[in-house]
Scaffold this motif. Structure first.
Motif, PDB file in Angstrom:
ATOM      1  N   GLU A 237       0.783  -1.226   0.162  1.00 10.06           N
ATOM      2  CA  GLU A 237       0.245   0.028  -0.052  1.00 10.06           C
ATOM      3  C   GLU A 237       0.801   1.210  -0.039  1.00 10.06           C
ATOM      4  O   GLU A 237       1.832   1.636   0.823  1.00 10.06           O
ATOM      5  CB  GLU A 237      -0.982   0.014   1.378  1.00 10.06           C
ATOM      6  CG  GLU A 237      -1.878   1.233   1.354  1.00 10.06           C
ATOM      7  CD  GLU A 237      -2.868   1.034   2.406  1.00 10.06           C
ATOM      8  OE1 GLU A 237      -3.703   1.805   2.363  1.00 10.06           O
ATOM      9  OE2 GLU A 237      -2.834   0.080   3.285  1.00 10.06           O
ATOM     10  N   ARG A 238       0.479   2.175  -0.674  1.00  6.83           N
ATOM     11  CA  ARG A 238       0.944   3.515  -0.776  1.00  6.83           C
ATOM     12  C   ARG A 238       0.073   4.391  -0.036  1.00  6.83           C
ATOM     13  O   ARG A 238      -0.633   4.928  -0.686  1.00  6.83           O
ATOM     14  CB  ARG A 238       1.606   3.992  -2.353  1.00  6.83           C
ATOM     15  CG  ARG A 238       2.180   2.935  -3.089  1.00  6.83           C
ATOM     16  CD  ARG A 238       2.147   3.051  -4.690  1.00  6.83           C
ATOM     17  NE  ARG A 238       2.960   4.175  -4.946  1.00  6.83           N
ATOM     18  CZ  ARG A 238       2.305   5.316  -5.837  1.00  6.83           C
ATOM     19  NH1 ARG A 238       1.269   5.209  -6.195  1.00  6.83           N
ATOM     20  NH2 ARG A 238       3.219   6.293  -5.976  1.00  6.83           N
ATOM     21  N   PRO A 239       0.591   4.870   1.259  1.00 12.23           N
ATOM     22  CA  PRO A 239      -0.725   5.628   2.171  1.00 12.23           C
ATOM     23  C   PRO A 239      -0.935   6.954   1.618  1.00 12.23           C
ATOM     24  O   PRO A 239      -1.752   7.531   1.806  1.00 12.23           O
ATOM     25  CB  PRO A 239      -0.157   5.431   3.239  1.00 12.23           C
ATOM     26  CG  PRO A 239       1.426   5.165   3.301  1.00 12.23           C
ATOM     27  CD  PRO A 239       1.354   4.256   2.029  1.00 12.23           C
ATOM     28  N   HIS A 240       0.318   7.559   1.020  1.00 11.07           N
ATOM     29  CA  HIS A 240       0.412   8.947   0.684  1.00 11.07           C
ATOM     30  C   HIS A 240      -0.099   8.987  -0.805  1.00 11.07           C
ATOM     31  O   HIS A 240      -0.168  10.318  -1.240  1.00 11.07           O
ATOM     32  CB  HIS A 240       1.559   9.620   1.062  1.00 11.07           C
ATOM     33  CG  HIS A 240       2.016   9.616   2.460  1.00 11.07           C
ATOM     34  ND1 HIS A 240       1.373  10.035   3.478  1.00 11.07           N
ATOM     35  CD2 HIS A 240       3.054   8.893   3.031  1.00 11.07           C
ATOM     36  CE1 HIS A 240       1.986   9.779   4.706  1.00 11.07           C
ATOM     37  NE2 HIS A 240       2.785   9.098   4.423  1.00 11.07           N
ATOM     38  N   ALA A 241      -0.273   8.202  -1.709  1.00 13.83           N
ATOM     39  CA  ALA A 241      -0.487   8.310  -2.934  1.00 13.83           C
ATOM     40  C   ALA A 241      -2.079   8.472  -3.103  1.00 13.83           C
ATOM     41  O   ALA A 241      -2.877   8.272  -2.385  1.00 13.83           O
ATOM     42  CB  ALA A 241      -0.072   7.156  -3.705  1.00 13.83           C
ATOM     43  N   ASP A 242      -2.292   9.107  -4.433  1.00 16.74           N
ATOM     44  CA  ASP A 242      -3.775   9.014  -4.754  1.00 16.74           C
ATOM     45  C   ASP A 242      -4.592   7.748  -4.643  1.00 16.74           C
ATOM     46  O   ASP A 242      -3.984   6.662  -4.810  1.00 16.74           O
ATOM     47  CB  ASP A 242      -4.070   9.814  -6.201  1.00 16.74           C
ATOM     48  CG  ASP A 242      -5.228  10.004  -6.641  1.00 16.74           C
ATOM     49  OD1 ASP A 242      -5.630  10.949  -6.216  1.00 16.74           O
ATOM     50  OD2 ASP A 242      -5.975   9.371  -7.277  1.00 16.74           O
ATOM     51  N   CYS A 243      -5.933   7.796  -4.535  1.00 22.68           N
ATOM     52  CA  CYS A 243      -6.571   6.604  -4.174  1.00 22.68           C
ATOM     53  C   CYS A 243      -6.654   5.804  -5.512  1.00 22.68           C
ATOM     54  O   CYS A 243      -6.828   4.496  -5.418  1.00 22.68           O
ATOM     55  CB  CYS A 243      -7.912   6.998  -3.749  1.00 22.68           C
ATOM     56  SG  CYS A 243      -8.952   8.075  -4.718  1.00 22.68           S
ATOM     57  N   ARG A 246      -3.035   3.443  -5.357  1.00 20.78           N
ATOM     58  CA  ARG A 246      -2.889   3.093  -4.042  1.00 20.78           C
ATOM     59  C   ARG A 246      -1.953   2.075  -3.817  1.00 20.78           C
ATOM     60  O   ARG A 246      -1.082   2.148  -2.626  1.00 20.78           O
ATOM     61  CB  ARG A 246      -4.110   3.248  -3.011  1.00 20.78           C
ATOM     62  CG  ARG A 246      -3.953   3.022  -1.591  1.00 20.78           C
ATOM     63  CD  ARG A 246      -5.104   2.949  -0.867  1.00 20.78           C
ATOM     64  NE  ARG A 246      -5.759   4.385  -0.615  1.00 20.78           N
ATOM     65  CZ  ARG A 246      -5.447   5.327  -0.083  1.00 20.78           C
ATOM     66  NH1 ARG A 246      -4.551   5.257   0.966  1.00 20.78           N
ATOM     67  NH2 ARG A 246      -5.955   6.398  -0.038  1.00 20.78           N
ATOM     68  N   TYR A 311      -1.256   0.863  -9.105  1.00 23.58           N
ATOM     69  CA  TYR A 311      -0.309   1.597  -9.492  1.00 23.58           C
ATOM     70  C   TYR A 311       0.232   1.336 -10.842  1.00 23.58           C
ATOM     71  O   TYR A 311       0.735   0.231 -11.305  1.00 23.58           O
ATOM     72  CB  TYR A 311       0.915   1.581  -8.673  1.00 23.58           C
ATOM     73  CG  TYR A 311       2.025   2.537  -9.214  1.00 23.58           C
ATOM     74  CD1 TYR A 311       2.083   4.086  -9.070  1.00 23.58           C
ATOM     75  CD2 TYR A 311       3.478   2.060  -9.511  1.00 23.58           C
ATOM     76  CE1 TYR A 311       3.035   4.722  -9.423  1.00 23.58           C
ATOM     77  CE2 TYR A 311       4.321   2.831 -10.067  1.00 23.58           C
ATOM     78  CZ  TYR A 311       4.183   4.172  -9.963  1.00 23.58           C
ATOM     79  OH  TYR A 311       5.203   4.838 -10.511  1.00 23.58           O
TER      80      TYR A 311
END
Length: 581
Positions: A237-243, A246, A311
């Protein structure tokens, strides 16, 4: 008196005339001149036509109308032309694998030197005939990069039919690692699908062994770990990325069983297969039989449909005919690689795999190489459809049902057979035979079945490979693809029901250019089916009949009788323990 005679004489009615005409038409030869000349009375042209029609070789068969009446007629026996089986050209003319040809891995064209060095470190320098023939083709498909095959076009799908133990696993492991080792961003670019968990674990370890030292990440989806733990290995998971982006991929190569893979496609968020370049289907003949659950369609749809929240998905169209417009853009298509020892040549089954310009590699039948000349046409007849290792000795023995356990124990105790793999047709039969063998002193025996946990099966196999176990009794779950070291003898305690089962059983020995022996025990009623099955596959002449002197079995009879008396008590006690648990 004359009047009575006149009255008693029946009058000829129209019905009688009709019957007379029918008799005449059914037997036209009665009105023909026996001298061969034409009949003088030509007043009835319809009758003459019927005579000519019956005497002609091309006369119509079956019922027909003649002169207002239906003639039943006869059906003549005609020779029927034999229907010839017409296969597609890629099946009729495969690339033949010469089992007598062996070379060094360093001589394989386009193979990376780092992989050659890693093979040397693992004690492998000589490549098998399958690897020598197939590797250059697979490596050539990657010379233009991942996004295109040879000459920049969509790569051809490859099918390989070769004996068990011929090195098929390394044949697809090495090209995949070489093609992906320089990747920058992780994406699932290789997917290997296998029928059973044990085989998936085995292939996963081979990938781990040869990807060591690279940045490639290999993930196993076979139910060995819980579902959430497998998800953690697949995506991050990329918590700070756009939904919308993610989830990113945490794996480059995925080794999976079908059921577990479909669960992750449906339930794992961000598990995206749009970057998939290699789809490997091992034991393809068995997996073709499971197309009823539509697993291949689901995998193909996932490969061309971006997953939400993944992604950087790769948007690519589904394969289409090659045109001027389609060739102007470079698209990375998925390449399918099918491997099996008993690959089906049924076009209907192969059509379900949606292959693109497939290329078939098939093992040469023993003795066919020397008989081929340059002027001869190489066809599938020269390929050995059901091929076995070249150093395998195949034997069979007919015996009574009551003698089969004694014959088996004679081989192990008296003949001192070691590293014996014994196959039965069911888990129950394996368990009963195992309990009988345990009652004999001096015989180190173990049982392996699908009822045991994976880790326990692995411990038993390791003990068998080290020689701590003399005989391993198992069902047909071990026949597919499992690579067990040091198997010297394969004994089929129960007759194999199908030729594919027989090929995979005997293929557990004589692997990696080592000798091995296969023995099939047959009861009287099983001999006919077994003989017919091997004759239809052109393998009967390769088998040799063996026998055991009855005097050698007599010393085992007392102990065997005692074991039979104890067996019901052991089984009943085990059933009670199961009910309590």
């Amino acid at each position: 008196m004359k009047k009575k005679t006149a009255k008693s004489k029946p009058k000829r009615s129209k019905v009688d005339t009709t019957e007379k005409n029918m008799v005449v038409e059914e037997n036209p030869d009665d009105n023909m001149d026996t001298s061969g000349s034409e009949p003088e009375n030509n007043e009835n042209p319809e009758l003459q036509e019927a005579v000519e029609a019956e005497s002609s070789d091309d006369a119509a068969e079956g019922p027909r109308d003649q002169g207002g009446f239906t003639i039943l007629g006869e059906y003549k026996a005609r020779e029927k032309k034999q229907v010839e089986r017409v296969l597609p050209n890629w099946l009729r003319f495969p690339v033949l694998i010469n089992n007598e040809e062996r070379c060094q891995f360093s001589e394989v064209r386009n193979l990376d030197t780092s992989l050659v060095q890693k093979l040397k470190e693992n004690g492998i320098e000589t490549c098998s005939p399958v690897q020598w023939t197939v590797l250059p083709e697979l490596l050539a498909q990657c010379t233009c990069g991942l996004y295109a095959g040879d000459a920049g076009f969509q790569p051809r799908d490859v099918c390989v039919s070769a004996p068990t133990g011929s090195g098929k696993t390394l044949t697809f492991v090495l090209p995949i690692i070489q093609a992906l080792k320089d990747r920058v961003v992780p994406h699932v670019r290789a997917l290997v699908i296998l029928p059973v968990r044990d085989l998936a674990i085995q292939v996963f370890r081979v990938f781990q062994q040869y990807s060591e030292g690279t940045s490639l990440k290999v993930t196993l989806l076979a139910g060995k770990k819980d579902f959430h733990a497998e998800q953690m290995k697949l995506v991050k998971e990329r918590p700070h990325a756009d939904c919308s982006e993610r989830w990113c991929s945490a794996a480059d190569i995925v080794v999976a069983t079908k059921g577990r893979l479909l669960d992750h496609i449906a339930r794992t968020p961000g598990f995206d297969l749009t970057h998939l370049r290699f789809l490997v289907i091992d034991e393809a003949d068995r997996q073709m039989e499971d197309v009823y659950d539509d697993w291949l369609t689901q995998v193909e749809n996932a490969a061309y449909s971006p997953k939400p929240c993944a992604y950087s998905p790769y948007h690519r169209p589904k394969p289409c005919p090659l045109t001027v417009a389609s060739s102007q853009s470079t698209v990375m298509h998925m390449q399918k690689l099918l491997f099996s020892a008993t690959l089906s040549q049924n076009p209907e089954k192969l059509e379900q795999m949606n292959l693109h310009l497939p290329l078939l590699f098939a093992a040469v039948a023993p003795g066919a190489v020397g008989s081929l000349t340059d002027a001869q046409e190489i066809s599938s007849a020269d390929a050995d459809k059901f091929s076995t290792p070249s150093l395998l000795k195949e034997n069979f023995m007919d015996c009574k049902a009551a003698e089969k356990p004694l014959v088996l124990f004679h081989f192990v105790l008296n003949e001192q057979y070691k590293h014996v793999l014994c196959f039965t047709n069911s888990v129950e039969s394996s368990h009963r035979l195992y309990l009988l063998a345990k009652q004999f002193d001096g015989m180190k025996v173990a049982e392996i079945s699908s009822l045991l946990h994976t880790e326990k099966r692995e411990r038993i196999i390791r003990k068998f490979e080290r020689g701590e176990i003399q005989m391993l009794i198992c069902s047909d779950m071990m026949t597919r693809g499992m690579d067990i070291d040091n198997v010297e003898y394969v004994i089929s305690y129960d007759s194999p029901p199908y030729i594919e089962t027989y090929i995979h059983r005997v293929g557990r020995t004589a692997r990696a250019n080592k000798p091995g022996t296969a023995i099939t025990l047959l009861e009287g009623k099983e001999m006919y089916h077994f003989k017919k099955m091997l004759r239809e596959s052109a393998r009967w002449k390769k088998l040799k009949r063996i026998s055991v002197n009855q005097k050698c079995l007599q010393p085992l009879v007392p102990r065997f009788s005692e074991a039979l008396k104890v067996l019901p008590e052991i089984l009943s006690e085990q059933r009670r323990q199961k009910k309590k648990s």
